[in-house]
Design a protein around this motif. Structure first.
Motif, PDB file in Angstrom:
ATOM      1  N   GLY A 105       0.845  -1.196   0.000  1.00 37.95           N
ATOM      2  CA  GLY A 105       0.000   0.000   0.000  1.00 37.95           C
ATOM      3  C   GLY A 105       0.876   1.240   0.000  1.00 37.95           C
ATOM      4  O   GLY A 105       1.761   1.373   0.854  1.00 37.95           O
ATOM      5  N   ILE A 106       0.666   2.125  -0.973  1.00 41.92           N
ATOM      6  CA  ILE A 106       1.435   3.372  -1.070  1.00 41.92           C
ATOM      7  C   ILE A 106       0.464   4.542  -1.170  1.00 41.92           C
ATOM      8  O   ILE A 106      -0.412   4.555  -2.043  1.00 41.92           O
ATOM      9  CB  ILE A 106       2.354   3.392  -2.312  1.00 41.92           C
ATOM     10  N   ASN A 107       0.605   5.517  -0.289  1.00 36.80           N
ATOM     11  CA  ASN A 107      -0.176   6.751  -0.393  1.00 36.80           C
ATOM     12  C   ASN A 107       0.448   7.600  -1.496  1.00 36.80           C
ATOM     13  O   ASN A 107       1.583   8.070  -1.352  1.00 36.80           O
ATOM     14  CB  ASN A 107      -0.150   7.530   0.931  1.00 36.80           C
ATOM     15  N   VAL A 108      -0.288   7.788  -2.571  1.00 35.71           N
ATOM     16  CA  VAL A 108       0.294   8.459  -3.741  1.00 35.71           C
ATOM     17  C   VAL A 108      -0.251   9.879  -3.909  1.00 35.71           C
ATOM     18  O   VAL A 108       0.448  10.863  -3.679  1.00 35.71           O
ATOM     19  CB  VAL A 108       0.059   7.633  -5.019  1.00 35.71           C
ATOM     20  N   ASN A 109      -1.515   9.990  -4.313  1.00 37.08           N
ATOM     21  CA  ASN A 109      -2.068  11.310  -4.641  1.00 37.08           C
ATOM     22  C   ASN A 109      -3.066  11.844  -3.618  1.00 37.08           C
ATOM     23  O   ASN A 109      -3.605  12.939  -3.795  1.00 37.08           O
ATOM     24  CB  ASN A 109      -2.743  11.258  -6.018  1.00 37.08           C
ATOM     25  N   GLN A 110      -3.318  11.090  -2.569  1.00 32.37           N
ATOM     26  CA  GLN A 110      -4.283  11.526  -1.560  1.00 32.37           C
ATOM     27  C   GLN A 110      -3.707  12.662  -0.711  1.00 32.37           C
ATOM     28  O   GLN A 110      -2.563  12.590  -0.254  1.00 32.37           O
ATOM     29  CB  GLN A 110      -4.671  10.341  -0.665  1.00 32.37           C
ATOM     30  N   ILE A 111      -4.500  13.685  -0.487  1.00 35.04           N
ATOM     31  CA  ILE A 111      -4.073  14.827   0.328  1.00 35.04           C
ATOM     32  C   ILE A 111      -4.899  14.934   1.603  1.00 35.04           C
ATOM     33  O   ILE A 111      -4.380  15.092   2.706  1.00 35.04           O
ATOM     34  CB  ILE A 111      -4.179  16.148  -0.466  1.00 35.04           C
ATOM     35  N   THR A 112      -6.215  14.836   1.464  1.00 39.99           N
ATOM     36  CA  THR A 112      -7.100  14.980   2.615  1.00 39.99           C
ATOM     37  C   THR A 112      -7.533  13.610   3.124  1.00 39.99           C
ATOM     38  O   THR A 112      -7.529  12.622   2.391  1.00 39.99           O
ATOM     39  CB  THR A 112      -8.340  15.802   2.243  1.00 39.99           C
ATOM     40  N   GLY A 113      -7.910  13.566   4.397  1.00 39.40           N
ATOM     41  CA  GLY A 113      -8.432  12.335   4.976  1.00 39.40           C
ATOM     42  C   GLY A 113      -7.389  11.279   5.282  1.00 39.40           C
ATOM     43  O   GLY A 113      -7.737  10.124   5.519  1.00 39.40           O
ATOM     44  N   LEU A 114      -6.127  11.660   5.281  1.00 36.82           N
ATOM     45  CA  LEU A 114      -5.079  10.704   5.624  1.00 36.82           C
ATOM     46  C   LEU A 114      -5.110  10.406   7.120  1.00 36.82           C
ATOM     47  O   LEU A 114      -5.410  11.290   7.933  1.00 36.82           O
ATOM     48  CB  LEU A 114      -3.706  11.253   5.243  1.00 36.82           C
ATOM     49  N   PRO A 115      -4.802   9.165   7.518  1.00 35.31           N
ATOM     50  CA  PRO A 115      -4.768   8.838   8.948  1.00 35.31           C
ATOM     51  C   PRO A 115      -3.697   9.641   9.684  1.00 35.31           C
ATOM     52  O   PRO A 115      -2.825  10.266   9.061  1.00 35.31           O
ATOM     53  CB  PRO A 115      -4.423   7.340   8.955  1.00 35.31           C
ATOM     54  N   ASP A 116      -3.755   9.613  10.980  1.00 32.45           N
ATOM     55  CA  ASP A 116      -2.773  10.310  11.811  1.00 32.45           C
ATOM     56  C   ASP A 116      -1.367   9.815  11.476  1.00 32.45           C
ATOM     57  O   ASP A 116      -1.138   8.618  11.334  1.00 32.45           O
ATOM     58  CB  ASP A 116      -3.095  10.062  13.287  1.00 32.45           C
ATOM     59  N   ARG A 117      -0.432  10.740  11.349  1.00 32.21           N
ATOM     60  CA  ARG A 117       0.977  10.463  11.053  1.00 32.21           C
ATOM     61  C   ARG A 117       1.180   9.825   9.684  1.00 32.21           C
ATOM     62  O   ARG A 117       2.178   9.166   9.432  1.00 32.21           O
ATOM     63  CB  ARG A 117       1.625   9.591  12.133  1.00 32.21           C
ATOM     64  N   ALA A 118       0.226  10.029   8.775  1.00 31.51           N
ATOM     65  CA  ALA A 118       0.366   9.519   7.415  1.00 31.51           C
ATOM     66  C   ALA A 118       0.596  10.675   6.446  1.00 31.51           C
ATOM     67  O   ALA A 118       0.080  11.776   6.630  1.00 31.51           O
ATOM     68  CB  ALA A 118      -0.878   8.736   7.001  1.00 31.51           C
ATOM     69  N   ILE A 119       1.389  10.407   5.415  1.00 27.67           N
ATOM     70  CA  ILE A 119       1.682  11.384   4.377  1.00 27.67           C
ATOM     71  C   ILE A 119       1.505  10.696   3.022  1.00 27.67           C
ATOM     72  O   ILE A 119       1.251   9.503   2.955  1.00 27.67           O
ATOM     73  CB  ILE A 119       3.128  11.930   4.505  1.00 27.67           C
ATOM     74  N   SER A 120       1.639  11.448   1.952  1.00 35.36           N
ATOM     75  CA  SER A 120       1.546  10.869   0.614  1.00 35.36           C
ATOM     76  C   SER A 120       2.659  11.439  -0.260  1.00 35.36           C
ATOM     77  O   SER A 120       3.296  12.442   0.081  1.00 35.36           O
ATOM     78  CB  SER A 120       0.182  11.164  -0.018  1.00 35.36           C
ATOM     79  N   MET A 121       2.872  10.810  -1.402  1.00 33.61           N
ATOM     80  CA  MET A 121       3.875  11.310  -2.327  1.00 33.61           C
ATOM     81  C   MET A 121       3.527  12.719  -2.796  1.00 33.61           C
ATOM     82  O   MET A 121       4.395  13.580  -2.923  1.00 33.61           O
ATOM     83  CB  MET A 121       4.006  10.351  -3.511  1.00 33.61           C
ATOM     84  N   LYS A 122       2.231  12.956  -3.024  1.00 32.46           N
ATOM     85  CA  LYS A 122       1.813  14.285  -3.469  1.00 32.46           C
ATOM     86  C   LYS A 122       1.968  15.318  -2.357  1.00 32.46           C
ATOM     87  O   LYS A 122       2.413  16.447  -2.613  1.00 32.46           O
ATOM     88  CB  LYS A 122       0.366  14.257  -3.952  1.00 32.46           C
ATOM     89  N   SER A 123       1.627  14.945  -1.133  1.00 30.99           N
ATOM     90  CA  SER A 123       1.724  15.910  -0.031  1.00 30.99           C
ATOM     91  C   SER A 123       3.177  16.300   0.239  1.00 30.99           C
ATOM     92  O   SER A 123       3.449  17.389   0.735  1.00 30.99           O
ATOM     93  CB  SER A 123       1.089  15.345   1.245  1.00 30.99           C
ATOM     94  N   MET A 124       4.123  15.417  -0.110  1.00 35.82           N
ATOM     95  CA  MET A 124       5.535  15.710   0.129  1.00 35.82           C
ATOM     96  C   MET A 124       6.211  16.399  -1.052  1.00 35.82           C
ATOM     97  O   MET A 124       7.176  17.141  -0.879  1.00 35.82           O
ATOM     98  CB  MET A 124       6.280  14.419   0.466  1.00 35.82           C
TER      99      MET A 124
END
Length: 253
Positions: free
Chosen positions: A143-162
């Motif tokens: 599982g890879i967080n790629v383009n999601q920005i909103t609604g991420l769990p606590d302490r989670a980031i995504s490739m797009k957010s970074m």
């Protein structure tokens, strides 16, 4: 719709795409049970509703914005005692690709991909099938967080957010599966020590004094490596050298 991957030797030549499912790992395990899966089978969904993580956690993801898939492997060439080498190989393979976009990416034992001081961007969950003759199948869930920005769990980031960039999911999948296949071929050649040393070299909090939690309380410790069985090797500030299983130690961010 996801199609057969073109640039691999055997991974992703049989693709099972589901617009929505509870867990790609569960679907893959069912394919194995029904004898409908060859090695290299890829199960992927755009909306995983009950993805699984370590310690019984749920992997939360938004529909159509991230990568959630499972690969079926048949590591019969390895002994059951060598299970963690597969975990290390997959983590190494994913990190070696994503570090091109995220230079600070680390592997957090046993199976998470994190950026220090930012959060978790992905993870790996491997579920095994054993038979009378040993290790028959491994279902590698990614599982890879790629383009999601909103609604991420606590302490989670995504490739797009970074990075601020939007990534093409199908292209990223092709690159990831190709990288994992190359790592798997190295595993077949028994380059086990090379795999372990690479894993240790890029471990989150490796050789740093940090706080940890066990059932006995908090303490300061320094990660010194991983054992062949996959236990975390850790030296305490009192000079004790201990090793911990997956459910025996908690990182304190």
């Amino acid at each position: 719709m996801y199609k057969i991957l073109a640039n691999t030797i055997f991974l992703g030549k049989d693709v099972h795409f589901l617009p929505e499912c509870h867990s790609t790992n569960d679907i893959a395990l069912q394919l194995i049970k029904n004898r409908q899966a060859a090695e290299g089978t890829l199960v992927i969904t755009e909306n995983q509703t009950k993805g699984k993580g370590q310690r019984g956690n749920v992997w939360q993801t938004a529909a159509g914005q991230n990568l959630t898939f499972s690969l079926i492997l048949s590591p019969k060439f390895m002994d059951i005692s060598e299970q963690f080498y597969l975990n290390m190989m997959v983590s190494n393979s994913i990190r070696s690709l994503l570090v091109e976009y995220l230079p600070e990416l680390k592997v957090k034992w046993p199976n998470d991909l994190v950026i220090p001081d930012c959060g978790k961007i992905g993870g790996v969950l491997i579920e095994n099938v054993f038979g009378a003759k040993g290790w028959e199948y491994a279902v590698v869930g990614v599982g890879i967080n790629v383009n999601q920005i909103t609604g991420l769990p606590d302490r989670a980031i995504s490739m797009k957010s970074m990075t601020g960039s939007v990534f093409e999911l199908k292209e990223l999948l092709q690159l990831l599966v190709t990288q994992i296949e190359q790592g798997y071929l190295k595993l077949k050649k028994r380059n086990l020590e090379v795999i372990r040393l690479e894993f240790e070299r890029h471990m989150f909090q490796f050789d740093q004094w940090k706080s940890y939690q066990t059932e006995d309380g908090r303490f300061k410790g320094k990660i010194t490596g991983v054992s062949k069985e996959g236990h975390l090797l850790l030296e305490t500030d009192k000079g004790e050298k201990n090793q911990f299983g997956i459910k025996e130690l908690q990182f304190l961010w």
